[in-house]
Design a protein around this motif. Structure first.
Motif, PDB file in Angstrom:
ATOM      1  N   TYR A 216      45.849  66.989  58.330  1.00  0.00           N
ATOM      2  CA  TYR A 216      45.211  66.426  57.131  1.00  0.00           C
ATOM      3  C   TYR A 216      45.309  64.904  57.080  1.00  0.00           C
ATOM      4  O   TYR A 216      44.906  64.290  56.092  1.00  0.00           O
ATOM      5  CB  TYR A 216      45.892  66.965  55.858  1.00  0.00           C
TER       6      TYR A 216
ATOM      7  N   ASP B 116      53.661  79.100  59.023  1.00  0.00           N
ATOM      8  CA  ASP B 116      52.929  77.869  59.323  1.00  0.00           C
ATOM      9  C   ASP B 116      53.854  76.829  59.941  1.00  0.00           C
ATOM     10  O   ASP B 116      55.016  76.721  59.553  1.00  0.00           O
ATOM     11  CB  ASP B 116      52.392  77.234  58.028  1.00  0.00           C
TER      12      ASP B 116
ATOM     13  N   ARG C 147      50.163  71.195  60.449  1.00  0.00           N
ATOM     14  CA  ARG C 147      49.175  71.394  59.398  1.00  0.00           C
ATOM     15  C   ARG C 147      48.916  70.081  58.649  1.00  0.00           C
ATOM     16  O   ARG C 147      47.773  69.664  58.505  1.00  0.00           O
ATOM     17  CB  ARG C 147      49.674  72.481  58.436  1.00  0.00           C
TER      18      ARG C 147
ATOM     19  N   HIS D  86      45.828  73.535  50.321  1.00  0.00           N
ATOM     20  CA  HIS D  86      44.936  73.029  51.367  1.00  0.00           C
ATOM     21  C   HIS D  86      43.928  72.048  50.788  1.00  0.00           C
ATOM     22  O   HIS D  86      43.737  70.944  51.302  1.00  0.00           O
ATOM     23  CB  HIS D  86      44.219  74.203  52.035  1.00  0.00           C
ATOM     24  N   GLU D  87      43.295  72.450  49.709  1.00  0.00           N
ATOM     25  CA  GLU D  87      42.269  71.577  49.127  1.00  0.00           C
ATOM     26  C   GLU D  87      42.889  70.254  48.682  1.00  0.00           C
ATOM     27  O   GLU D  87      42.343  69.170  48.925  1.00  0.00           O
ATOM     28  CB  GLU D  87      41.597  72.281  47.940  1.00  0.00           C
TER      29      GLU D  87
ATOM     30  N   SER E 239      46.091  81.291  57.556  1.00  0.00           N
ATOM     31  CA  SER E 239      47.546  81.334  57.681  1.00  0.00           C
ATOM     32  C   SER E 239      48.026  82.783  57.806  1.00  0.00           C
ATOM     33  O   SER E 239      48.906  83.106  58.611  1.00  0.00           O
ATOM     34  CB  SER E 239      48.158  80.643  56.454  1.00  0.00           C
TER      35      SER E 239
ATOM     36  N   MET F 264      51.740  78.076  50.396  1.00  0.00           N
ATOM     37  CA  MET F 264      50.958  79.240  50.822  1.00  0.00           C
ATOM     38  C   MET F 264      49.641  79.314  50.061  1.00  0.00           C
ATOM     39  O   MET F 264      48.650  79.832  50.558  1.00  0.00           O
ATOM     40  CB  MET F 264      51.761  80.526  50.582  1.00  0.00           C
ATOM     41  N   GLU F 265      49.632  78.794  48.843  1.00  0.00           N
ATOM     42  CA  GLU F 265      48.432  78.868  48.012  1.00  0.00           C
ATOM     43  C   GLU F 265      47.276  78.064  48.627  1.00  0.00           C
ATOM     44  O   GLU F 265      47.484  76.957  49.134  1.00  0.00           O
ATOM     45  CB  GLU F 265      48.711  78.297  46.617  1.00  0.00           C
ATOM     46  N   GLY F 266      46.078  78.571  48.481  1.00  0.00           N
ATOM     47  CA  GLY F 266      44.890  77.887  48.986  1.00  0.00           C
ATOM     48  C   GLY F 266      44.704  76.502  48.409  1.00  0.00           C
ATOM     49  O   GLY F 266      44.263  75.580  49.095  1.00  0.00           O
TER      50      GLY F 266
ATOM     51  N   ILE G 273      40.628  79.083  50.209  1.00  0.00           N
ATOM     52  CA  ILE G 273      40.824  80.424  50.743  1.00  0.00           C
ATOM     53  C   ILE G 273      40.868  80.419  52.262  1.00  0.00           C
ATOM     54  O   ILE G 273      41.490  81.293  52.878  1.00  0.00           O
ATOM     55  CB  ILE G 273      39.743  81.404  50.216  1.00  0.00           C
ATOM     56  N   SER G 274      40.254  79.415  52.893  1.00  0.00           N
ATOM     57  CA  SER G 274      40.311  79.345  54.359  1.00  0.00           C
ATOM     58  C   SER G 274      41.762  79.161  54.812  1.00  0.00           C
ATOM     59  O   SER G 274      42.160  79.636  55.869  1.00  0.00           O
ATOM     60  CB  SER G 274      39.430  78.215  54.893  1.00  0.00           C
ATOM     61  N   HIS G 275      42.536  78.453  54.005  1.00  0.00           N
ATOM     62  CA  HIS G 275      43.963  78.282  54.329  1.00  0.00           C
ATOM     63  C   HIS G 275      44.704  79.612  54.216  1.00  0.00           C
ATOM     64  O   HIS G 275      45.432  80.021  55.123  1.00  0.00           O
ATOM     65  CB  HIS G 275      44.578  77.245  53.386  1.00  0.00           C
ATOM     66  N   GLU G 276      44.502  80.281  53.100  1.00  0.00           N
ATOM     67  CA  GLU G 276      45.219  81.544  52.901  1.00  0.00           C
ATOM     68  C   GLU G 276      44.851  82.549  53.989  1.00  0.00           C
ATOM     69  O   GLU G 276      45.710  83.225  54.563  1.00  0.00           O
ATOM     70  CB  GLU G 276      44.905  82.108  51.511  1.00  0.00           C
TER      71      GLU G 276
ATOM     72  N   ALA H  84      55.657  86.832  55.883  1.00  0.00           N
ATOM     73  CA  ALA H  84      54.247  86.603  55.572  1.00  0.00           C
ATOM     74  C   ALA H  84      53.772  85.212  55.935  1.00  0.00           C
ATOM     75  O   ALA H  84      52.581  84.929  55.874  1.00  0.00           O
ATOM     76  CB  ALA H  84      54.012  86.824  54.073  1.00  0.00           C
ATOM     77  N   PHE H  85      54.669  84.330  56.337  1.00  0.00           N
ATOM     78  CA  PHE H  85      54.313  82.908  56.395  1.00  0.00           C
ATOM     79  C   PHE H  85      55.101  82.246  57.490  1.00  0.00           C
ATOM     80  O   PHE H  85      56.339  82.225  57.450  1.00  0.00           O
ATOM     81  CB  PHE H  85      54.659  82.297  55.031  1.00  0.00           C
TER      82      PHE H  85
END
Lengths: 651, 651
Positions: free
Chosen positions: A196, A187, A192, A152-153, B156, A147-149, B150-153, A184-185
């Protein structure tokens, strides 16, 4: 059961993950992980990072059973004072723990860094039939990590770099601390991660060892893509409250532990492990590990014979050896030479260091053109050019910082990252992690003040200097000119347990008088008299950093005309200055001189340490503004005339 | 061309985005955006956020042409001192700018917050045939925004919440600051966003107005999913250097501007706009907008008639009205009552505020059970229950903070977010954005110190208090007991231009003597004498915050037995104390009392402001440790005995 006993004994901890994820961890450790518990720093070992660090009890159990330096007694001291089995895994504290985890998502980010290091070192060192670097990086993540941003990075970067030797086990249990994750989640992790460029695999039953095994084997077979294996598990499997958030972060309680014992047909008292279990782990992990290690030793021996220079370089890299010859090459800055932005000096320094140190590398979060942090003698580290040393991290500050932590943890590199100073906010938690893990990475933060100008307040650091100075175990250095930049970088390179933050200017800085000599020791000591008063006991002291030191020197001259005779102290680093003995501190800032003024384009709170309750601060305690940089700095009062006037009025 | 002229005139700025994204912005503004330039604060307007804030020149051009309070003269002062057209868009500075953007990804995060606000307010206020709240939120993002974590958070969360009225235009130009984005970024955005549950649409030719128009129409038709429209564009379209990073962040130069003029057949001198263009914008935007606004006015009138109470409540909400009746309801804490963790008091306060203030809401980043920040009288804000007021943000600290900024910017809410104090690092840049935009959101950070205990150093804040105190325009408040919590929350609620950070304990705090009376004014003033010395001029002052105030009081008693008569100051907020007049400050901390000691479980740098160069600090300048909380705090010296001993030795 050992994890559960430890948690119960501590009356604190997270039983959910160990109970659900134990099967996948068991399969990974006993059938795949290339480790040698007798040589835990073996450079070609597989790395395993428990990104979901709250599952620490499981990691300690694995380490204990595998013969690492974690005893049953240590397990009994889980989460207790001075134990080597703390609440979250801590690097260096516990044998076999590869990274400090707990702050979610960062374990994945560090694993990406480790895989980057492996890819690079393999490209640099391996020769046909002589693969001295050839290992995987595994990380176990939970819903929270994903869930943490930063996930993604990290994942987007790993996909781009085609880190085929990175394998993520995703403990997908549909429960987080507050309840069902679906609150809350939701995905679709497959889509996803395929987005990537990853390989996605799924194991429907997290207790099916063969399916887990097959998936890991599949993942290892794909060297072109990182793989995520989503393993569906039941949190707290075996407890009567399995599958609920009640088992996430609280001990089960005696009754439920008893029930779990029955469920698992586990007929032993707490902390009793049958000999057969130890034997099995010994056979599968220690014996296999020792054998693999010996085979690698043979390859290394051949390598040392055939590639003596590279072999020496490899060993030196893993010993963090640094060649300081670069200093001479760049230390040719004298007064009256043209002004130079400290970021520009920084680029020359990086290129010089890089020339003499093949293990030195780093990158930028899409700001090479602005940070000036690419080495001149290297190209971009890309999937097809992994031997190169300029890492294009993309607009991923946090991912970059976690990755450089991972590169450093892996060993064999002296590494740096860079971005605008104001965006250090984006990566702050990873910087803290560098400090906590005592890994001496270097952060190059440019565009250090309101002098940035036109980009306005969103791009102008104000509180950042002081907010990093209050963080433990970081050396923040803001050099005043090119010479200070050189010795700031030198301090960063010789640091063994402390990360360094270099804060550099966008705008040109004049080369100050005598810094070619004074800065050599001066920067190392954090602060020094850059220009003494004429009389023995000064009428006051002006203390400044970075671009403001020049203003202080100009004000000193003006004040002298008004018969006010002050000394000027350049204070590039509070932290290094604090480490000096009191005699040196007294020499630079004599106690009896009460009239003191600090000059720095940043928050004033904190300067009272040197100027006292009744000192004078010229700083900035509001946000910046958009406009021409030199007009803005004037507007905020940073001129020699204003400093002179303020100090006169203050006396 | 106006954007280009402005950038050229400023000799600074980012021409690339305006030139590539102008067509999509034009279509959105002239054919879809529901705005009324004569009523720019109309509560039911569509929101437009330029997440790629470096494209500010384009936004100012649109505002100018659409009749907002942005003149040609303002355009000529682009990026200049004191202009209303700064380098990056700034909320409140410029008419029509809905959010301050520039720090990448956060514009998207704030747009998600705005769409959350819309969904909630629509659910609370709309009645059959009386939709007083019914608008879209649009945001324009670039590659950089989508690389940021943050775009992910944000995405999502938006997908989970089914924010169907959120529409993202993605200016996909394959170029970022350093060069081709493919050097660092090759996400498949379709798969990624479909993985989040979004609708993905694509426009292959970013200059095809009809296709853009059709895609936006499609997006508006889908109320069940947020939509991202990937529009392929050519950065710097029309410049000879189009499609390269040279046009990203530097002015084009006279020659290339000339070429662009030719390319566009634009026969006007710089800053000359033909009347026909103004007429067209007036017709499409001002006239249409005025008409739509009038229609809405009719609905509102009917609503006021049929739903007078709700109508009044809606108006009050948008005027940020707060009912303080809650204070009486909770202010019943007296000495000798059982100790209570300040997070627990916080929960009672939140429930009480919520009861009297329907516009008060907020959430937690998957830590409701720990932060205790859910309101008792409400359920979870979910796709099927958008009228509820407890927001489950998931493990998305940064996304949460940007979202509460967006909720506040939207208007109609008094909003808060929460997480562990140590993880304020994850959201720091968004907190800075709250401060910079002067939006008075509240951050509730619990687990405020090493007293967290077993979770260890990754979960124990050290530098966080001081590192937030140095940030401009934030009130950091760390209450010492239940009464201080009440008045800390009151300070947060009455704040109009400053966000508040409430720092609360995990562990129980005794109710201190007399705080039921003293804290009423004391907290508001930031610091107060909680226990005076017996004689008129004290032998010293102990200054403490939070859980340490009780230790200071105990030490005071012990010291008195040794004939050392000190006063104790509770200092919940540096910032509020700094705002008091010097007479009050002198009353609390008389200048002539030189013997001062600070007591706080955090970094000491900064306390010298109150204790001076030769004061005594009991603090923590290293990382925390894992173990029982009260043993750990003792180990770090936080006992009344140790304070007593230290102060005696210091004298």
């Amino acid at each position: 059961m050992l994890s559960i006993d430890a948690i119960e004994n501590a009356n604190s901890g997270h039983p959910g993950l160990p109970m659900g994820a134990a099967p996948m961890a068991y399969v990974l450790w006993t059938r795949h992980l290339k480790i040698n518990p007798n040589k835990t720093k073996w450079l070609d070992r597989d790395r395993f990072v428990l990104s979901a660090g709250h599952g620490s009890a499981m990691l300690y159990s694995l380490l204990h059973l595998s013969g690492y330096q974690v005893s049953l007694d240590d397990m009994k001291h889980f989460r207790k004072e001075n134990s080597i089995t703390p609440g979250h895994p801590e690097y260096e504290l516990t044998d076999g723990v590869e990274a400090t985890t707990g702050p979610l998502g960062q374990g994945l980010g560090m694993a990406v860094g480790m895989a980057i290091a492996e890819k690079h070192l393999a490209a640099v060192y391996n020769k046909p039939n002589l693969d001295v670097i050839n290992h995987h990086t595994y990380t176990l993540v939970g819903d929270g990590d994903l869930m943490e941003g930063i996930s993604h990075e990290a994942a987007s970067l790993a996909g781009h770099l085609k880190l085929g030797k990175l394998i993520v086990l995703y403990d997908s249990n549909d429960i987080s601390l507050d309840g069902p994750t679906k609150m809350a989640f939701d995905d679709n992790t497959k889509k996803r991660f395929e987005g990537y460029g990853w390989q996605y695999l799924r194991v429907e039953d997290g207790n099916n060892l063969e399916n887990i095994d097959a998936a890991i084997t599949d993942a290892k077979g794909n060297l072109q893509q990182p793989t995520i294996i989503e393993v569906k598990t039941v949190i707290g499997y075996g407890s009567p409250e399995q599958g609920t958030n009640k088992v996430h972060g609280n001990p089960l309680g005696a009754k439920n532990v008893e029930a779990a014992r029955k469920f698992y047909h586990w007929d032993y008292v707490p902390f009793e492990i049958p000999g057969a279990v130890y034997d099995r782990f010994h056979e599968l992990i220690v014996e296999t590990g020792e054998k693999t290690y010996q085979e690698w030793g043979k390859i290394l021996a051949k390598y040392q014979e055939n590639q003596p220079e590279l072999a020496q370089q490899l060993a030196a890299s893993f010993n963090d050896r640094i060649d300081s010859s670069w200093v001479k090459e760049v230390s040719n800055y004298h007064e009256n030479m043209p002004a130079e932005a400290s970021r520009v000096t920084g680029q020359k320094v990086i290129s010089a260091i890089s020339k003499y140190n093949p293990n030195f590398w780093g990158g930028s979060a899409d700001l090479f053109s602005s940070n000036k942090t690419n080495a001149a003698d290297s190209e971009a580290f890309e999937p097809n050019s992994p031997q190169e040393r300029n890492i294009w991290f993309g607009v991923r500050e946090f991912g970059q910082a976690a990755a450089i932590n991972g590169i450093a943890l892996h060993g064999g590199s002296k590494v740096y990252g860079s971005t605008f100073f104001v965006f250090s906010d984006y990566l702050r938690s990873a910087l803290r992690s560098s400090a906590l893990q005592k890994i001496p990475v270097t952060y190059v933060f440019t565009h250090d003040s309101i002098a940035v100008g036109e980009d306005g307040p969103t791009h102008e650091p104000i509180e950042h200097l002081m907010s990093l100075r209050v963080m433990p175990n970081i050396n923040v250095i803001r050099p005043a000119d090119a010479n200070e930049v050189i010795y700031a970088w030198e301090a960063a390179l010789v640091s063994r347990e402390t990360p360094t933050v270099l804060v550099l200017s966008r705008q040109g800085l004049p080369i100050l008088p005598n810094t070619d000599e004074l800065a050599v020791e001066g920067v190392k000591r954090g602060g020094y008299i850059i220009s003494p008063s004429q009389k023995n006991i000064a009428d006051g002291i002006l203390i400044a950093t970075g671009s403001e030191v020049n203003l202080a020197l100009m004000a000193q001259t003006k004040l002298l005309k008004e018969k006010i005779d002050v000394s000027v102290v350049s204070m590039p680093s509070f932290e290094l200055f604090e480490q000096q003995d009191s005699a040196y501190k007294e020499e630079v800032l004599p106690d009896k001189i009460k009239n003191r003024m600090s000059i720095e384009m940043g928050s004033t709170l904190g300067w009272e340490r040197y100027i006292g309750r009744n000192g004078l601060s010229l700083g900035i305690d509001k946000f910046g503004a958009s406009g021409n940089g030199s007009l803005i700095t004037k507007h905020y009062g940073f001129t020699a005339d204003n400093i002179t006037r303020l100090f006169e009025n203050y006396l």
